[in-house]
Enzyme design. Structure first.
Site, PDB file in Angstrom:
ATOM      1  N   THR A 100       0.819  -1.217   0.000  1.00  0.00           N
ATOM      2  CA  THR A 100       0.000   0.000   0.000  1.00  0.00           C
ATOM      3  C   THR A 100       0.849   1.262   0.000  1.00  0.00           C
ATOM      4  OG1 THR A 100      -1.795  -1.130   1.161  1.00  0.00           O
ATOM      5  CG2 THR A 100      -1.770   1.282   1.266  1.00  0.00           C
ATOM      6  N   THR A 125       5.304  11.127   7.603  1.00  0.00           N
ATOM      7  CA  THR A 125       5.344  11.038   9.064  1.00  0.00           C
ATOM      8  C   THR A 125       6.732  11.399   9.582  1.00  0.00           C
ATOM      9  OG1 THR A 125       5.268   9.476  10.933  1.00  0.00           O
ATOM     10  CG2 THR A 125       5.804   8.566   8.796  1.00  0.00           C
ATOM     11  N   ASP A 126       6.791  11.910  10.800  1.00  0.00           N
ATOM     12  CA  ASP A 126       8.093  12.191  11.405  1.00  0.00           C
ATOM     13  C   ASP A 126       8.854  10.907  11.734  1.00  0.00           C
ATOM     14  OD1 ASP A 126       6.538  11.330  13.532  1.00  0.00           O
ATOM     15  OD2 ASP A 126       7.027  13.013  14.849  1.00  0.00           O
ATOM     16  N   GLU A 127       8.175   9.763  11.678  1.00  0.00           N
ATOM     17  CA  GLU A 127       8.835   8.497  12.016  1.00  0.00           C
ATOM     18  C   GLU A 127       9.907   8.102  11.000  1.00  0.00           C
ATOM     19  OE1 GLU A 127       6.514   5.264  13.597  1.00  0.00           O
ATOM     20  OE2 GLU A 127       4.827   6.604  13.997  1.00  0.00           O
ATOM     21  N   TYR A 153       6.846  -0.117   9.071  1.00  0.00           N
ATOM     22  CA  TYR A 153       5.962   1.000   8.739  1.00  0.00           C
ATOM     23  C   TYR A 153       6.752   2.233   8.311  1.00  0.00           C
ATOM     24  CZ  TYR A 153       3.382   5.311   9.575  1.00  0.00           C
ATOM     25  OH  TYR A 153       2.862   6.570   9.458  1.00  0.00           O
ATOM     26  N   SER A 156       8.537   1.879   5.048  1.00  0.00           N
ATOM     27  CA  SER A 156       7.667   1.969   3.869  1.00  0.00           C
ATOM     28  C   SER A 156       7.308   3.417   3.569  1.00  0.00           C
ATOM     29  CB  SER A 156       6.400   1.130   4.067  1.00  0.00           C
ATOM     30  OG  SER A 156       5.560   1.675   5.065  1.00  0.00           O
ATOM     31  N   LYS A 157       7.121   4.241   4.595  1.00  0.00           N
ATOM     32  CA  LYS A 157       6.803   5.655   4.384  1.00  0.00           C
ATOM     33  C   LYS A 157       8.028   6.414   3.852  1.00  0.00           C
ATOM     34  CE  LYS A 157       3.477   7.605   5.229  1.00  0.00           C
ATOM     35  NZ  LYS A 157       2.286   7.910   4.368  1.00  0.00           N
ATOM     36  N   ARG A 217       6.509  11.836  22.669  1.00  0.00           N
ATOM     37  CA  ARG A 217       5.961  12.171  21.360  1.00  0.00           C
ATOM     38  C   ARG A 217       5.574  13.643  21.319  1.00  0.00           C
ATOM     39  NH1 ARG A 217       8.222   8.164  20.804  1.00  0.00           N
ATOM     40  NH2 ARG A 217       7.494   6.141  20.039  1.00  0.00           N
ATOM     41  N   ASP A 275       7.567  -4.074  26.092  1.00  0.00           N
ATOM     42  CA  ASP A 275       7.759  -2.985  25.144  1.00  0.00           C
ATOM     43  C   ASP A 275       7.696  -3.470  23.701  1.00  0.00           C
ATOM     44  OD1 ASP A 275       8.130  -0.394  24.385  1.00  0.00           O
ATOM     45  OD2 ASP A 275      10.136  -0.174  25.253  1.00  0.00           O
ATOM     46  N   GLY A 278      11.914  -2.511  18.802  1.00  0.00           N
ATOM     47  CA  GLY A 278      12.479  -1.347  18.122  1.00  0.00           C
ATOM     48  C   GLY A 278      11.764  -0.051  18.425  1.00  0.00           C
TER      49      GLY A 278
END
Length: 339
Positions: A100, A125-127, A153, A156-157, A217, A275, A278
């Site tokens: 996607t 995204t900031d990620e 994720y 991929s972004k 965050r 947790d 990563g």
């Protein structure tokens, strides 16, 4: 002006549609959404009868469907919100994220090249920048920060961002990219931190917090994000990346305790779970560029925005209870049941 908004039945996309229809009553807004688990058509109920709004159920990876829509609507602008976006889900099943977020983006840009558009905007995204150390509060992500991803994720972004910039350089496609910090507000899917904690607290269920809840965050009220994208697609410089952030840094545990306080629930509901793999420690955006170039500033203080958000969830229980009663519950048990 005709704008195709992909992923418009999701959290930020739907809020963007509301913003645009209200601010530009003469614009035509077309929502393209696959209606995956995070897409909820009922979210758009308030605008579905608007003569300038159209909904189309399709996958951005479906080239035939995307091309057909471009032929029918002849759009001026594309704003791509469509993405698989939950980090935990990407760890469980990376493949759909690659399909996607990368190939879907390529399909949209190929359609833009074929049919011609004034602007393609990629919502990132900031990620993609990875994370920052907790002991360096002076460090922030800028548009020059190297991409350094932590999850399937965010990888991929970041891949999609690089592809968008490549289409600009190679084909001259008029593109812009925005990278935003964590959003919160109405219609936020109830697997994410803030709506999950609100929903669980209202039902006196455990509040699962990763690790010790020390992760930081930067939070931005969703309406402020929508206004930033509006500015970028109208006035942003082609080929540029704009960071969008709220300067509202909060530890996860601080937010959970604040929600407990606002709802009058005991902190004993907080349950610390193993947790995430990563898990990024801190995100913090420097939004100087979008402020200096386009005049954007966040308008909503976190103290006000979180109260508005909690009030919305209290007044719209049916919306999120319907979601929780379905597929989401099975996923919730899978992710948190054995921790």
């Amino acid at each position: 002006m005709t704008i195709i908004v992909t992923g418009g039945a999701g959290f930020i996309g739907s809020n963007f549609i509301f913003h645009m229809l209200k601010k530009y009553p003469d614009y035509r807004i077309v929502c393209l959404d696959k209606l995956t688990y995070a897409g909820n058509l009922s979210t758009l109920a308030s605008v579905e009868k608007n003569k300038n709004f159209r909904f189309v159920k399709a996958d951005i990876c479906d080239r035939q469907a995307v091309y057909k829509l471009f032929e029918e609507e002849k759009p001026d602008i594309i704003v791509n919100f469509a993405a698989e976006s939950h980090v935990d889900r990407s760890i469980e099943n990376p493949d759909i994220f690659l399909q996607t977020n990368i190939l879907g983006t390529a399909t949209l840009m190929d359609a833009c090249r074929k049919y011609g558009i004034k602007r393609y905007h990629q919502v990132s995204t900031d990620e993609v920048y990875g994370d920052l150390p907790l002991d360096r509060p002076d460090l922030f992500f800028t548009e020059q920060t190297p991409l350094h991803t932590s999850s399937p994720y965010s990888s991929s972004k970041a891949s999609a961002d690089l592809l968008v910039l490549a289409y600009y350089r190679t084909y001259g496609l008029p593109v812009t990219i925005s990278r935003c910090s964590n959003n919160y507000g109405p219609y936020h899917f109830p697997e994410k931190l803030i709506p999950l904690m609100i929903a669980n607290a209202l039902n006196d269920k455990p509040l699962p917090v990763y690790g010790k809840g020390e992760n930081v965050r930067d939070w931005l009220y969703v309406e402020d994000h929508c206004k930033a994208i509006d500015l970028i697609i109208h006035n942003g410089k082609v080929g540029e990346v704009y960071n969008v952030g709220g300067h509202n840094e909060m530890k996860n545990i601080e937010i959970v305790k604040l929600i407990c306080k606002e709802l009058g629930k005991p902190e004993s509901l907080i349950t610390y779970v193993a947790d995430r793999k990563g898990h990024d420690m801190r995100y913090a955006i420097d939004p100087s560029k979008i402020h200096n170039d386009l005049g954007w500033l966040p308008e909503t203080k976190f103290a006000d925005g979180i109260k508005k958000t909690i009030k919305w969830y209290l007044e719209n229980r049916e919306w999120w209870e319907t979601i929780i009663s379905g597929e989401y519950r099975n996923y919730y048990e899978k992710m948190y049941g054995n921790r």
